[in-house]
Design a protein around this motif. Structure first.
Motif, PDB file in Angstrom:
ATOM      1  N   GLN A 285       3.592   8.933   2.269  1.00 20.06           N
ATOM      2  CA  GLN A 285       3.867   7.516   2.503  1.00 20.06           C
ATOM      3  C   GLN A 285       3.874   7.216   4.000  1.00 20.06           C
ATOM      4  O   GLN A 285       3.331   6.206   4.452  1.00 20.06           O
ATOM      5  CB  GLN A 285       5.208   7.136   1.866  1.00 20.06           C
ATOM      6  N   LYS A 288       0.601   6.846   5.308  1.00 19.31           N
ATOM      7  CA  LYS A 288      -0.090   5.683   4.724  1.00 19.31           C
ATOM      8  C   LYS A 288      -1.215   6.106   3.768  1.00 19.31           C
ATOM      9  O   LYS A 288      -2.207   5.395   3.605  1.00 19.31           O
ATOM     10  CB  LYS A 288      -0.629   4.753   5.818  1.00 19.31           C
ATOM     11  N   TRP A 290      -1.474   6.064   0.441  1.00 20.23           N
ATOM     12  CA  TRP A 290      -0.678   5.441  -0.618  1.00 20.23           C
ATOM     13  C   TRP A 290      -0.879   6.111  -1.982  1.00 20.23           C
ATOM     14  O   TRP A 290       0.078   6.334  -2.721  1.00 20.23           O
ATOM     15  CB  TRP A 290      -0.988   3.953  -0.707  1.00 20.23           C
ATOM     16  N   SER A 293       0.902   9.352  -2.148  1.00 20.66           N
ATOM     17  CA  SER A 293       2.343   9.123  -2.229  1.00 20.66           C
ATOM     18  C   SER A 293       2.748   8.694  -3.637  1.00 20.66           C
ATOM     19  O   SER A 293       3.737   9.183  -4.190  1.00 20.66           O
ATOM     20  CB  SER A 293       2.761   8.065  -1.207  1.00 20.66           C
ATOM     21  N   LEU A 314       5.628   1.213  -4.587  1.00 28.73           N
ATOM     22  CA  LEU A 314       4.306   1.452  -4.009  1.00 28.73           C
ATOM     23  C   LEU A 314       3.194   0.891  -4.884  1.00 28.73           C
ATOM     24  O   LEU A 314       2.180   0.386  -4.375  1.00 28.73           O
ATOM     25  CB  LEU A 314       4.090   2.952  -3.803  1.00 28.73           C
ATOM     26  N   GLN A 317       2.953  -2.665  -4.101  1.00 25.09           N
ATOM     27  CA  GLN A 317       2.317  -2.830  -2.792  1.00 25.09           C
ATOM     28  C   GLN A 317       0.803  -2.698  -2.895  1.00 25.09           C
ATOM     29  O   GLN A 317       0.048  -3.408  -2.227  1.00 25.09           O
ATOM     30  CB  GLN A 317       2.878  -1.783  -1.824  1.00 25.09           C
ATOM     31  N   GLN A 318       0.368  -1.797  -3.774  1.00 27.60           N
ATOM     32  CA  GLN A 318      -1.061  -1.546  -3.948  1.00 27.60           C
ATOM     33  C   GLN A 318      -1.708  -2.420  -5.031  1.00 27.60           C
ATOM     34  O   GLN A 318      -2.846  -2.194  -5.431  1.00 27.60           O
ATOM     35  CB  GLN A 318      -1.285  -0.065  -4.276  1.00 27.60           C
TER      36      GLN A 318
END
Length: 390
Positions: A285, A288, A290, A293, A314, A317-318
């Motif tokens: 993470q 970055k 992603w 992570s 996450l 976020q994605q």
């Protein structure tokens, strides 16, 4: 040391000839008889002859005691060897080289017998006047060894300094004594060059590399510690798992989280231990990365469901909203209930499922009414009304 004392036996024979004029005729005859028996390897008989010497002359007594000391040592009677050599030295009757060599024999025997406090004054006396054919560096090394055994580390370093003044090639024993004393005294800046010399001597010994890493860490020199451990790793040393863990931590502290995560993957429990899975997730993470992570948060969550929350965050976020909803549904922490409901409301909103989003927002508001929950309810209610009107 054994070779040295055998040589001392030969010196006794030499001394018999050189100093026979100083011995009484009676004692000289006994000494020569004992010497002859010793050369025939009849030590017990030689000792018996010398033990039977009856003389009032102080020099004769000292000389006989000196010979007895050597013979007792050759006969594996260490305590009697020490007793006789001590008498010969303390008598003060032996002079010059004869006296020096005898005291060296006594000091070495006391050291061999681990009588360190008794040996030490003799060595200090010896270094006051060293014959040309003797090696002063060996004496100072003995002194350093004794001080180290007595946990007198400052004195050890002083003796090693005198030893090094003879400019001998680096060798393991003095450097090890120096290193051990510096560590005990927490002289970390001095430890580093000593360890570097030890590594030159024994580059194949992982222990020196590990100790160098420790020294740098004691001085908060994280970058240097990382460089040493990386070099050791690249040389193909089989690093223990604790060192692999440390390597990962050092990478992270130096702002290289991706390499930290890759390093952690080398650990035997990297795919099963929840704490290691979490660390890998955090490092990816920070890098970055992603998807990596998310992958590790997911693996950690399967071991311990409390980590579904991090995975869901996450995924949101994605913009993986459907997957985020699946993860959010598995969060069981009562303290996160309102946060989960709000996150679900946002995910449903992004999927254009306004009614389901509004239901979640209202449930979140029922737990605790906040500006955020009320804002979502108003916004979603207006969206629904616009949709119905159209």
């Amino acid at each position: 040391m054994m070779k040295k004392l055998v040589l001392m036996s030969m010196l006794v024979a030499w001394a018999v000839n050189v100093h026979s004029a100083e011995l009484s005729k009676y004692t000289a005859n006994k000494v020569q008889r004992a010497q002859s028996l010793q050369q025939q390897e009849k030590l017990n008989e030689a000792i018996e002859v010398l033990g039977g010497v009856n003389t009032s002359k102080a020099y004769d007594k000292a000389f006989v005691a000196r010979m007895l000391g050597v013979f007792y040592w050759e006969n594996n009677q260490k305590s009697l060897a020490i007793k006789n050599l001590d008498y010969a030295v303390s008598s003060g009757e032996l002079k010059d080289t004869q006296a020096w060599v005898t005291e060296r024999m006594l000091a070495d025997l006391l050291l061999m017998d681990q009588q360190y406090k008794k040996a030490l004054p003799h060595y200090y006396q010896l270094v006051k006047s060293i014959p040309k054919n003797e090696k002063g560096n060996e004496l100072w090394l003995r002194i350093a060894q004794i001080h180290y055994q007595l946990s007198e580390f400052s004195s050890t370093l002083k003796a090693i300094q005198r030893y090094e003044s003879y400019r001998q090639p680096d060798s393991l024993t003095p450097l090890s004594l120096k290193f051990g004393s510096q560590v005990q005294l927490k002289q970390w800046k001095s430890v580093i060059p000593t360890l570097e010399r030890l590594i030159v001597l024994e580059p194949e010994k992982l222990i020196w590399w590990r100790q160098l890493v420790t020294a740098h860490l004691q001085l908060h020199q994280t970058k240097q510690a990382l460089s040493v451990l990386v070099l050791a790793d690249r040389k193909g040393f089989p690093l223990p798992e604790q060192d692999i863990m440390l390597l990962a931590q050092l990478y992270a502290k130096q702002g290289i989280p991706e390499q930290a995560a890759i390093t952690l993957k080398r650990l035997s429990k990297a795919n099963t231990d929840v704490d290691l899975l979490v660390e890998q997730a955090v490092y990816w993470q920070q890098a970055k990365e992603w998807q990596q992570s998310i992958f590790y948060w997911g693996k950690a969550a399967k071991v311990s469901p409390r980590y579904y929350w991090q995975e869901a965050q996450l995924l949101l976020q994605q913009k993986e909203y459907q997957l985020a909803l699946a993860s959010l549904a598995k969060v069981r922490d009562p303290k996160k209930k309102q946060a989960v409901l709000l996150a679900q409301a946002k995910a449903y909103y992004k999927l254009n499922r306004i009614e389901e989003s509004l239901i979640k927002a209202k449930k979140a508001n029922d737990i605790t009414s906040t500006n955020e929950t009320k804002g979502w309810i108003n916004y979603l209610s207006n969206l629904r009304k616009v949709s119905e009107d159209s």
